[in-house]
Design a protein around this motif. Structure first.
Motif, short mmCIF file in Angstrom:
data_model
loop_
_atom_site.label_atom_id
_atom_site.label_comp_id
_atom_site.label_asym_id
_atom_site.label_seq_id
_atom_site.Cartn_x
_atom_site.Cartn_y
_atom_site.Cartn_z
N GLU A 1 0.84 -1.19 0.00
CA GLU A 1 0.00 0.00 0.00
C GLU A 1 0.88 1.25 0.00
O GLU A 1 1.83 1.35 0.77
CB GLU A 1 -0.93 0.01 1.22
CG GLU A 1 -1.94 1.12 1.12
CD GLU A 1 -3.03 1.03 2.16
OE1 GLU A 1 -2.81 0.33 3.16
OE2 GLU A 1 -4.09 1.64 1.96
N VAL A 2 0.52 2.16 -0.87
CA VAL A 2 1.35 3.35 -1.06
C VAL A 2 1.19 4.33 0.09
O VAL A 2 2.13 4.87 0.63
CB VAL A 2 0.99 4.02 -2.40
CG1 VAL A 2 1.68 5.36 -2.53
CG2 VAL A 2 1.36 3.10 -3.55
N VAL A 3 -0.08 4.53 0.48
CA VAL A 3 -0.38 5.55 1.49
C VAL A 3 -0.39 4.90 2.87
O VAL A 3 -1.01 3.86 3.07
CB VAL A 3 -1.74 6.20 1.17
CG1 VAL A 3 -2.08 7.24 2.21
CG2 VAL A 3 -1.70 6.83 -0.20
N HIS A 4 0.32 5.51 3.81
CA HIS A 4 0.45 4.90 5.13
C HIS A 4 -0.75 5.03 6.03
O HIS A 4 -1.01 4.19 6.87
CB HIS A 4 1.66 5.51 5.87
CG HIS A 4 2.96 5.12 5.24
ND1 HIS A 4 4.11 5.80 5.46
CD2 HIS A 4 3.27 4.13 4.37
CE1 HIS A 4 5.09 5.24 4.77
NE2 HIS A 4 4.60 4.24 4.08
N GLY A 5 -1.45 6.13 5.89
CA GLY A 5 -2.57 6.36 6.82
C GLY A 5 -2.15 7.31 7.92
O GLY A 5 -0.96 7.47 8.21
N PHE A 6 -3.16 7.97 8.49
CA PHE A 6 -2.91 8.99 9.52
C PHE A 6 -2.50 8.35 10.84
O PHE A 6 -2.94 7.25 11.17
CB PHE A 6 -4.20 9.78 9.79
CG PHE A 6 -4.37 10.99 8.91
CD1 PHE A 6 -3.28 11.64 8.35
CD2 PHE A 6 -5.63 11.51 8.69
CE1 PHE A 6 -3.45 12.77 7.57
CE2 PHE A 6 -5.82 12.63 7.91
CZ PHE A 6 -4.72 13.26 7.35
N THR A 7 -1.70 9.08 11.60
CA THR A 7 -1.53 8.76 13.02
C THR A 7 -2.71 9.40 13.74
O THR A 7 -3.44 10.21 13.16
CB THR A 7 -0.25 9.37 13.57
OG1 THR A 7 -0.35 10.79 13.43
CG2 THR A 7 0.97 8.87 12.80
N GLU A 8 -2.85 9.09 15.02
CA GLU A 8 -3.96 9.68 15.77
C GLU A 8 -3.85 11.21 15.77
O GLU A 8 -4.83 11.92 15.57
CB GLU A 8 -3.99 9.16 17.20
CG GLU A 8 -5.13 9.79 18.00
CD GLU A 8 -5.29 9.25 19.41
OE1 GLU A 8 -4.54 8.33 19.78
OE2 GLU A 8 -6.17 9.76 20.12
N ASP A 9 -2.66 11.70 15.99
CA ASP A 9 -2.47 13.15 16.02
C ASP A 9 -2.83 13.78 14.68
O ASP A 9 -3.51 14.80 14.63
CB ASP A 9 -1.03 13.51 16.38
CG ASP A 9 -0.80 13.41 17.87
OD1 ASP A 9 -1.80 13.21 18.59
OD2 ASP A 9 0.36 13.51 18.30
N ASN A 10 -2.37 13.12 13.60
CA ASN A 10 -2.72 13.61 12.26
C ASN A 10 -4.23 13.71 12.13
O ASN A 10 -4.77 14.71 11.67
CB ASN A 10 -2.26 12.64 11.17
CG ASN A 10 -0.76 12.62 11.02
OD1 ASN A 10 -0.21 11.60 10.62
ND2 ASN A 10 -0.10 13.72 11.31
N ALA A 11 -4.89 12.62 12.53
CA ALA A 11 -6.34 12.54 12.31
C ALA A 11 -7.08 13.60 13.10
O ALA A 11 -7.94 14.30 12.56
CB ALA A 11 -6.85 11.15 12.69
N THR A 12 -6.74 13.76 14.37
CA THR A 12 -7.48 14.76 15.17
C THR A 12 -7.13 16.17 14.72
O THR A 12 -8.00 17.03 14.65
CB THR A 12 -7.19 14.61 16.67
OG1 THR A 12 -5.78 14.58 16.87
CG2 THR A 12 -7.79 13.34 17.22
N GLN A 13 -5.87 16.38 14.40
CA GLN A 13 -5.49 17.72 13.92
C GLN A 13 -6.24 18.06 12.64
O GLN A 13 -6.76 19.15 12.48
CB GLN A 13 -3.99 17.75 13.60
CG GLN A 13 -3.15 18.33 14.71
CD GLN A 13 -1.67 18.17 14.40
OE1 GLN A 13 -1.28 18.19 13.24
NE2 GLN A 13 -0.89 17.98 15.43
#
Lengths: 1171, 582
Positions: free
Chosen positions: A548-560
């Motif tokens: 998979e190319v895209v890693h996905g958000f971390t929790e901080d990424n997602a809430t921010q």
């Protein structure tokens, strides 16, 4: 009132005269809409929604104000009536500014509540976010990866900086769920016994099956391929959507009970006819699996492979020979997938050939970017005109014609025109990815449209065959994105459900008010903040594999990222009557477009804001403030179209007389007055409701807690009994929510090397118990004291007392509000003698030293009502200003008892108590020196001359002597032991009365002394007072609290306390009502109060005893006869429970609760009255 | 000699105060022998200031008195030659003969600030007789016989309202006079208040006695300061003569108190329930009916509300008998009605005519025809709540039912005469603009509906009209009439509906041909200089406020169409007909 007969909508109704048409209709479940009427308020009639027709009356009449008359024949839904209502709504909407729903949600074909789940994510409520998504979208992890996200295209943040990365947030939330041991499984309704076949296991079929299953139907999916997922599985490459993600989501659908039947192709393995016979309904969602081909010489070459066939064959591991130079024709996502898959298969050169420009490409930007990164060569404005085959029949060259851009066409896209310039491109193979078509084999009975796709009714999804529905790529205009097929599945499911009930569901497009033409200038308060970064595999690495190319958000990424949401959608759309009616009446207000007021949100109040752009001038806020609250904070300003609701002089609300009761917000039918949710991010949500009791003071107001996950959204007033006003004060209505959502303690702390550190529950309880034990061993009984506040419920308090007595071997159980002397000395109970509701109907209320409107505004409003109904109010206060403005008489006394003693003396010599009394003569004698002033005489005479009198005071503001003297005045004036006569003692906290009933009434002053003189060495405080300080003598200080207090900071152990919102149990109000509070949210502390205490007790005792609330309340009943059977009453749902349980709510009707059943008059000498 | 100066608001506006001051000076300094008095408006506002000079035998009336003419009058008076020659024609008199004055019987006749004047002409006889000899029921019966209908606009039978208030249980009742005359161009009530306040007081007393009210309130708009002053004076005088107050005329237990409440001039406060709200100190917004004021009015007490003109009729009716009143007028519209004739009519002012006179007779007879002898186009009756009546219907008798049939209403008596240069769309827009601004903002239909109608009309007069606008206007009109809460909203579309009915082609021209025949809609007209006629006198360029006209002296000028604001000044000023309006 005479009994008369009317006919409404053909229904004969017996009714009493004096009622309005609206009232009678409501009583008979006949729906007449209104936007300006409320039973609490006087008739107003502004909105014009309630119009009806009456026989022999040429006019439309307003149902809210017209009284029924005998023989009246009323019609509430004639075309004329409906037309009038519709126009009314359209006019209102033509002057309404805002967004009912956020543009992201409207952009989504499946109308997923994007703002809802993004907002929940911002509030870290990931589970709730997922549940919300799954209301409209069964495959969020997959869709979150592959969707070209029209939601993001609609996202208004885009006008400020970048659109919110909604798809990635969705993916994050869904991945979190899939990572759990058990993923969320949506509930299903009880089985209906209906069987439905879904043909095609792609996103559309899975979606239909999912929603049909949720409705309780028995669903089977027939899939031609060996695996489910359709194009998601066979069309989308793994580097975009890993196999396990899709499979996990399909597994959830399977776990809900949907039967998945693979390898079964309709037409070959089974016939449609057969399926139709076996099932009650059929949903055909077979997709478009055939590639389209260009119409030019050589394009019929058999070696040219279709884009979708190419991806497909790759997915099922069929060998494909492609060579080193591959040309992919087309500019869509499938073309990009084909390009990138070719790269991964090792092609040296991959050409993406597109006849228009890059900007015109239908593929999503990120796909194009990534393809470029991976080395795909784009040839724009190149149109294949011939495919030239070599000797082996294989294509060796493509003749490309250079194109140039021309004038824009009707859709605004610029046409391309041939230039005549040609290029011969040498290739090894060609992938044709210019579109997909339906392969209708096996569905010959189903009628197709002129595009060759299944012909359906776009609103009902029905085909020409009865009971056969269809949707997705196979229908209408053909192939499009997955979310469209999912939306079709969802909407078709509704239609099928309706069909099974014997009708056809026609989905109406949702009417919403929208704000158009927003620019950056509309958001001056928003600081630019670009989208959160997303990790990617480096192109050099990824082009060689299918990771998979895209890693996905971390929790901080997602809430921010979620916090970047601009909160476009109206916070009130879930309960907006205007929105509801507008959709019911299918409004089309565009024809009335004209001057529309600006949406100007006024944030001048900590708990709510006003938006005149959404105001419909129903005046309910103005009226409720004036008519119910008697405050008149809001009023109308200007005339005609310019009329607005404003506080006087347009002051900020907080600078007016507003007491923040929130009545205006509760009653507003639109979003013109909106509550500010005390959460990190404002989200329009529909929460779950839990009925509970407010503990902010002794009133015992019933509250309705609206929550979502661990967020408390609102606390709303609720009427538990008919005689109550549904009203809360600022504390119960707003502060409670604010406190709940503030950051609180969740882990126990122990002081180590002078610093409080987080420890486990085990450690904290063990430390507490062991230290307390050693103190007992060293200093003997009563060396450890406990203290608790009036916010602890009866059961908890009882158990704390038990723990103190039995485990800590101490008698010292203190209450933050302990009173050792008071009414108990005279009457037997330290309690109010009557119910507060009796205040409504008494003739005179006497209050002492308290500003009720400030201390207990809800009671204050109640008193005001009583006064406006004719009751008198006598106020005796140290300060002339307090309560004087609405009192009928006000007395100002200095801080001594001379005035009350004078009253008592006059009473003692002019009246005989009718109830049994001891010590009357001694009392009289003690008053010999007392002077009866004119004031005292006036008060005393009024008491004697008035039939019903009630005495109200705030217990915590008066001295013990003052309280007893007031009790004796009530007794001497014979205003005791009768309905509407007696004493109401106000209590500071929700269960102060309950604690007193349990005998937890030691005064804190006494505790201080015992600590000072070294008698008490250890102290366990449950809910400290702000002013408390640690004494050096203490060897152990344990504090249980919600937020670290100054005392907590000095403690040895701090135990996190669950809040009211998280606790179940009973509280006893200041007028002895035993009411049940219920937890709306699971405690963030892992342990409830009861569990915590039991934990400590269990360390002491060998027996592990389990207490629950019911057995504890039963135990209380066994010790306190007044509480006996309280548990049984509550269990049977009783809402009007008071102690003594099962007896009259009025105390001392015949005798007293003293040892000899006689009142014990006390000798009271002059001293301070107020504390 | 007695000098009487017409001192109504209209007279004062025309300079009556100056006339009065000059005369006063002359008399005070003993230069002129005589007494100086004032009187109210006699109705011929176009002739103000009016001075009447009485000798023992004669009366001579001077109209449009200027300082110069006054000096002449004074010198003639001093010389004793004032009555020497008969006045050739008294235009006031010729106006009055065509009328039948009941309401205005004392206006311009008596000194409104003198109760004695009023009493001398039989004032307060009716109320005294009522109090001494008649029961409330008898009075109501008399009013019933008279057929008097509410003159405020709706024409509701007065006796019915009185009876309802009388029947309404309760010891405390209120008699309210609605003197919140709000129609633009209507001033009948002001005239009565200024010219004959006692007849109103007497009317209120009779009504109060008839319904059982001991308290009366006159709700007057603050824009009528002179009326308020005169009414205050009249109340004081009546009180001092024991006509108002306790034990009136010495009759034990017969009380009637009268007070004045000034309103801030909101048109909607003419609506009964809004008036009550305003009286109570609330925002002037209508309330739902039922309950009607007769059941629950001022602070929930039974309340009867009549307008000034209605009440001014009452003493006359009680004096002359209901039948005498019923003998005037038509079958269903009895008595007389006062009209305020305004607009393009020659003899503008107040006229009181018997019901049933044809519009033609009112406008061309009493009113003297159209100013400048232009073509009559329409007459607007009933102000912003009314409608316009075209030339073809000039024969319509002025009475409630016939006027209603045309789509207009008699209303409170505003009669605006329009000539050929009036654009009917613009006229409708004007009235709607008025109601739109005067809407209280309470109910949706009125607040937003009238606004949307106004926007459509503005669009049409701006040349932006669309063919679908006409049906949309009609739809809105009917819906608003049906759905608005009070009279203001329910009647607001009338000017649009009647113009659509009689002048639809004008709407269509505006929309389809972008033409305004009357030439008043700025965006639909343009001014051009005809080069062959222009001599380059520069008059036009000098008068142009936006400097849109340029040209060399003695050469043809040109108008810059972008800069032109179409004020029409050039057109007016050009002496050579060189400017064309199209």
């Amino acid at each position: 009132m005479a009994k008369i007969r009317v006919n409404i909508d053909g229904k004969e109704i017996n009714a009493y005269s004096g009622h309005t048409i609206l009232e009678i209709a409501q009583q008979n479940n006949i729906d007449i809409p209104t936007l300006c009427h409320n039973e609490k308020l006087k008739n107003y009639g502004s909105c014009g929604m309630c119009v009806v027709e009456a026989e022999n009356n040429p006019k439309l009449i307003r149902a809210c104000s017209t009284q029924i008359q005998d023989g009246m024949v009323i019609k509430t839904a004639t075309p004329r009536v409906k037309a009038s209502r519709k126009t009314t709504l359209e006019l209102m909407l033509s002057d309404h500014a805002g967004d009912c729903k956020a543009p992201c949600m409207l952009g989504c074909p499946s109308n997923v509540d994007v703002q809802g789940y993004v907002g929940l994510t911002a509030n870290k409520e990931y589970d709730e976010a997922l549940r919300l998504i799954k209301e409209d979208l069964p495959l969020p992890a997959s869709v979150g990866r592959v969707c070209p996200h029209p939601c993001q295209t609609g996202c208004r943040r885009g006008v400020v900086d970048d659109a919110v990365s909604i798809a990635w947030i969705k993916r994050y939330v869904a991945d979190m769920d899939l990572a759990k041991e058990t993923s969320y499984k949506p509930s299903t309704k009880p089985n209906t016994g209906k069987r439905i076949a879904v043909i095609g296991g792609g996103p559309g079929g899975l979606s239909a099956a999912y929603f049909l299953r949720r409705e309780g139907h028995d669903v089977a999916i027939y899939e031609a391929m060996p695996e489910f997922g359709g194009m998601l599985k066979y069309g989308i490459p793994l580097y975009r959507l890993p196999k396990d993600v899709l499979q996990s989501e399909i597994d959830v659908v399977r776990s809900m009970g949907v039967k998945l039947i693979p390898n079964t192709r309709v037409g070959t393995d089974i016939t449609l006819d057969h399926i139709r016979k076996e099932f009650d309904a059929v949903y055909v969602s077979i997709g478009a699996w055939k590639s389209s081909y260009l119409n030019c010489p050589g394009s019929d070459n058999e070696r040219i492979i279709g884009g979708i066939e190419f991806l497909n064959r790759f997915a099922i591991n069929e060998p494909i020979r492609t060579g080193n130079r591959i040309a992919v024709i087309g500019g869509g996502n499938t073309a990009m997938d084909a390009c990138r898959t070719s790269i991964r298969l090792g092609a040296k050169e991959v050409y993406a050939i597109y006849r228009r420009t890059k900007d015109d490409m239908p593929a999503v930007d990120v796909e194009i970017e990534e393809a470029e990164e991976e080395g795909v060569t784009f040839k724009f404005l190149s149109n294949p005109t011939e495919f030239i085959a070599g000797a082996d029949g294989n294509v060796t060259h493509i003749r490309l014609e250079k194109m140039k851009q021309g004038e824009p066409d009707a859709s605004g896209r610029r046409k391309v025109i041939p230039t005549g310039e040609e290029e011969l491109l040498p290739v090894d193979s060609v992938i044709m990815s210019i579109g997909q078509r339906l392969a209708p084999n096996g569905f010959e009975d189903i009628a197709l449209n002129d595009r060759g796709n299944i012909d359906i009714n776009p609103i009902t999804f029905s085909t020409n065959l009865d009971g056969v529905f269809a949707g997705g790529d196979a229908t209408q205009t053909g192939a499009t994105i997955a979310i469209e097929a999912i939306a079709d599945g969802k909407n078709a499911a509704k239609s099928i459900c309706q069909y099974l009930k014997g009708g056809l569901y026609a989905a109406q497009p949702l009417y919403t008010v929208k704000r158009e033409g927003m620019t950056k200038e509309h958001f001056p308060h928003v600081t630019e903040l670009s989208t959160s970064p997303m990790g990617h595999e480096a192109p050099e690495l990824r082009k060689h594999n299918f990771q998979e190319v895209v890693h996905g958000f971390t929790e901080d990424n997602a809430t921010q990222e979620a916090n970047r949401c601009l909160e476009c959608g109206c916070m009130d759309s879930h309960e907006c009557n205007l929105f509801q009616f507008s959709n019911e009446y299918e409004v089309k207000p565009e024809r009335f477009a004209g001057l529309n007021k600006e949406s100007l949100e006024k944030h001048t109040h900590p708990h709510f804001y006003r938006d005149n752009g959404k105001c419909i001038l129903c005046g309910m806020c103005v009226r409720v403030c004036d008519e119910v609250m008697d405050h008149g904070v809001l009023g109308f300003v200007n005339r005609g179209f310019e009329t607005v609701v404003q506080p006087a002089l347009d002051k900020p609300l907080k600078e007016t007389d507003c007491i923040s009761c929130g009545q205006c917000v509760n009653i507003c039918p639109t979003g013109a007055l909106q509550e500010r949710h005390h959460t990190d991010k404002q989200v329009p949500l529909h929460g779950e409701c839990t009925e509970s009791i407010c503990d902010e003071c002794g009133m015992g107001c019933n509250i309705n807690l609206e929550s979502k996950g661990s967020l408390l959204l609102r606390s709303l007033p609720t009427k538990s009994r008919t005689d109550e006003v549904d009203l809360l004060c600022e504390k119960g209505r707003f502060e409670l929510v604010k406190q709940q959502n503030q950051s609180r303690l969740s882990k126990p702390l122990i002081r180590k090397n002078g610093v409080l550190e987080e420890v486990s529950w085990q450690e904290a309880t063990l430390y507490t118990a062991r230290t307390a034990q050693s103190l007992h061993l060293r200093y003997g009984d009563n060396s450890v004291a406990t203290m608790l506040s009036g916010k602890y419920f009866n059961e908890t308090a009882y158990l704390i007392k038990k723990m103190a007595n039995n485990s800590f071997n101490t008698e010292y159980v203190y209450s933050t509000k302990g009173y050792e002397r008071g009414l108990k000395d005279i009457f037997g109970y330290d309690a109010s003698t009557n119910l507060m509701s009796e205040l409504d109907h008494t003739d005179l209320v006497v209050t002492f030293g308290t500003n009720i409107m400030e201390r207990q505004p809800v009671l204050g409003v109640r008193l005001r009502k009583a006064i406006s109904n004719g009751a008198k109010l006598t106020v005796i206060n140290p300060d002339t200003n307090v309560g004087g403005d609405w009192a009928t008489s006000a007395y100002h006394n200095s801080n001594d008892l001379s005035l009350l003693l004078g009253v008592a003396k006059h009473l003692a010599s002019n009246s005989e108590p009718t109830l049994p009394v001891d010590g009357l003569d001694t009392f009289k004698d003690s008053l010999e020196a007392v002077e009866i002033t004119d004031q005292a005489e006036t008060i005393a005479k009024e008491l004697l001359e008035t039939r019903n009198v009630m005495f109200v005071f705030d217990r915590s503001l008066l001295s013990d002597d003052a309280v007893m003297l007031i009790g004796q005045i009530a007794l001497l004036s014979n205003h005791l032991g009768r309905p509407r006569n007696g004493i109401i003692q106000l209590r500071d906290e929700g269960n102060t009365q309950g604690l007193i009933d349990l005998g937890i009434n030691h005064n804190v002053l006494d505790l201080e002394e015992k600590v000072n003189n070294g008698e008490v060495k250890g102290l366990i405080v449950f809910g400290p007072e702000a002013t408390m300080k640690r004494h050096d003598n203490l060897e152990l200080l344990v504090v249980q609290e919600e937020v670290l207090s100054p005392l907590g900071m000095t403690a040895d152990v701090v135990i996190p306390s669950p809040t009211l919102i998280e606790t179940t149990g009973t509280m006893t109000s200041q007028d002895r009502r035993i009411q049940q509070a219920r937890a709306a949210i699971t405690p963030n502390t892992d342990m409830t109060n009861l569990e915590q205490i039991q934990h400590i007790m269990n360390i002491f005792g060998n027996r592990k005893q389990q207490y629950d609330i019911q057995t504890l309340l039963e135990s209380i009943g066994k010790e306190l006869p007044e509480y006996l059977h309280a548990n049984d009453h509550l269990k049977s749902g009783s809402k009007e429970l008071h102690w003594p349980v099962g007896q009259s709510p009025i105390l001392y009707e015949n005798d007293f609760a003293t040892a000899n059943s006689r009142a014990q008059l006390q000798v009271i000498s002059n001293g301070p009255m107020y504390l | 000699m007695r000098f009487v100066v017409g001192s109504g608001s209209c007279g004062i506006a025309a300079g009556a105060d100056r006339v009065h001051a000059l005369l006063d000076q002359e008399i005070k300094h003993n230069k002129l022998e005589g007494t100086l008095e004032i009187t109210g408006c006699i109705g011929t506002c176009y002739l103000e200031p009016i001075l009447e000079v009485y000798s023992d035998k004669n009366m001579k009336r001077f109209t449009k008195v200027t300082e110069e003419s006054l000096k002449e009058i004074i010198s003639e008076a001093k010389e004793g030659t004032l009555f020497n020659e008969e006045s050739s024609e008294d235009s006031v008199e010729s106006q009055l003969v065509q009328q039948n004055r009941i309401v205005l019987r004392n206006c311009g006749v008596i000194n409104p600030e003198s109760i004695d004047d009023y009493i001398k002409l039989g004032g307060y006889e009716a109320i005294e007789k009522c109090l001494r000899e008649r029961s409330p029921k008898q009075i109501i019966e008399e009013i019933k016989v008279s057929g008097l209908r509410g003159r405020g606009g709706a024409g509701f039978p007065t006796w019915f309202k009185w009876n309802a208030a009388l029947q309404s249980p309760g010891d405390i009742k209120y008699m309210v006079c609605n003197a919140d005359e709000g129609d633009p161009g209507a001033f009948m009530d002001r005239s009565v208040l200024e010219g004959d306040p006692h007849s109103l007081i007497e009317g209120m007393m009779i009504a109060g006695y008839a319904i059982g009210a001991k308290k009366g309130i006159v709700y007057v708009r603050a824009e009528y300061p002179l009326a308020i002053v005169r009414l205050e004076k009249a109340i004081e005088q009546a009180k001092s003569q024991n006509i108002l107050g306790k034990d009136i005329f010495g009759l034990k237990g017969i009380d009637f108190d009268l007070s004045i409440k000034t309103g801030a001039g909101a048109f909607v406060c003419g609506e009964e329930t809004a008036l009550i709200a305003s009286l109570e100190g609330e925002r002037g917004m209508p309330r739902l009916k039922p309950p009607f004021p007769a059941q629950k009015g001022y602070f929930d007490y039974p309340t009867n509300i009549n307008n000034v003109e209605t009440l001014a009729n009452v003493p006359w009716i009680l004096n002359k008998g209901g039948q005498a009143f019923a003998d005037l007028g038509t079958e269903r519209s009895n008595g007389t009605k006062v009209f305020a004739l305004t607009g393009k009519v020659k003899n503008g002012g107040l006229v009181e005519i018997p019901m049933g006179m044809s519009l033609e007779n009112v406008i061309f007879g009493v009113g003297g025809g159209i100013v400048g002898d232009k073509e009559f186009k329409a007459v607007q009756l009933g102000g912003p709540s009314g409608g316009c009546i075209p030339k073809e219907l000039l024969h319509t008798p002025v009475e409630y039912e016939s006027i209603n049939q045309t789509g207009a209403i008699v209303g409170s008596g505003g009669m605006v005469v329009m000539d050929e240069n009036t654009c009917m769309v613009e006229m409708a827009r004007f009235f709607l603009d008025f109601t739109c601004k005067e809407s209280c903002g309470k109910c949706t239909y009125c607040r937003i509906g009238t606004r949307r109608m106004l926007e459509i009309l503005e669009r049409i007069t701006d040349g932006q009209g669309k063919p679908e606008d006409i049906p949309l206007l009609e739809e809105l009109s009917y819906k608003i009439k049906e759905g608005a809460m009070c009279g203001l909203g329910q009647t607001a579309p009338n000017p649009v509906l009647t113009t659509l009915k009689y002048f639809r082609h004008e709407y269509e021209e505006h929309i389809n041909d972008k033409k305004c025949q009357a030439g008043t809609c700025h965006n639909l007209i343009s001014y051009h200089i005809l080069a062959d006629k222009c001599i380059g006198c520069t008059v036009c360029s000098k008068v142009c406020p936006t400097n849109a006209i340029t040209g060399e002296r003695k050469a043809a000028h040109v108008i810059d169409q972008d800069a032109c604001i179409k004020c029409g000044q050039c057109f007016e000023k050009c002496n050579f007909n060189a400017i064309e309006k199209s």
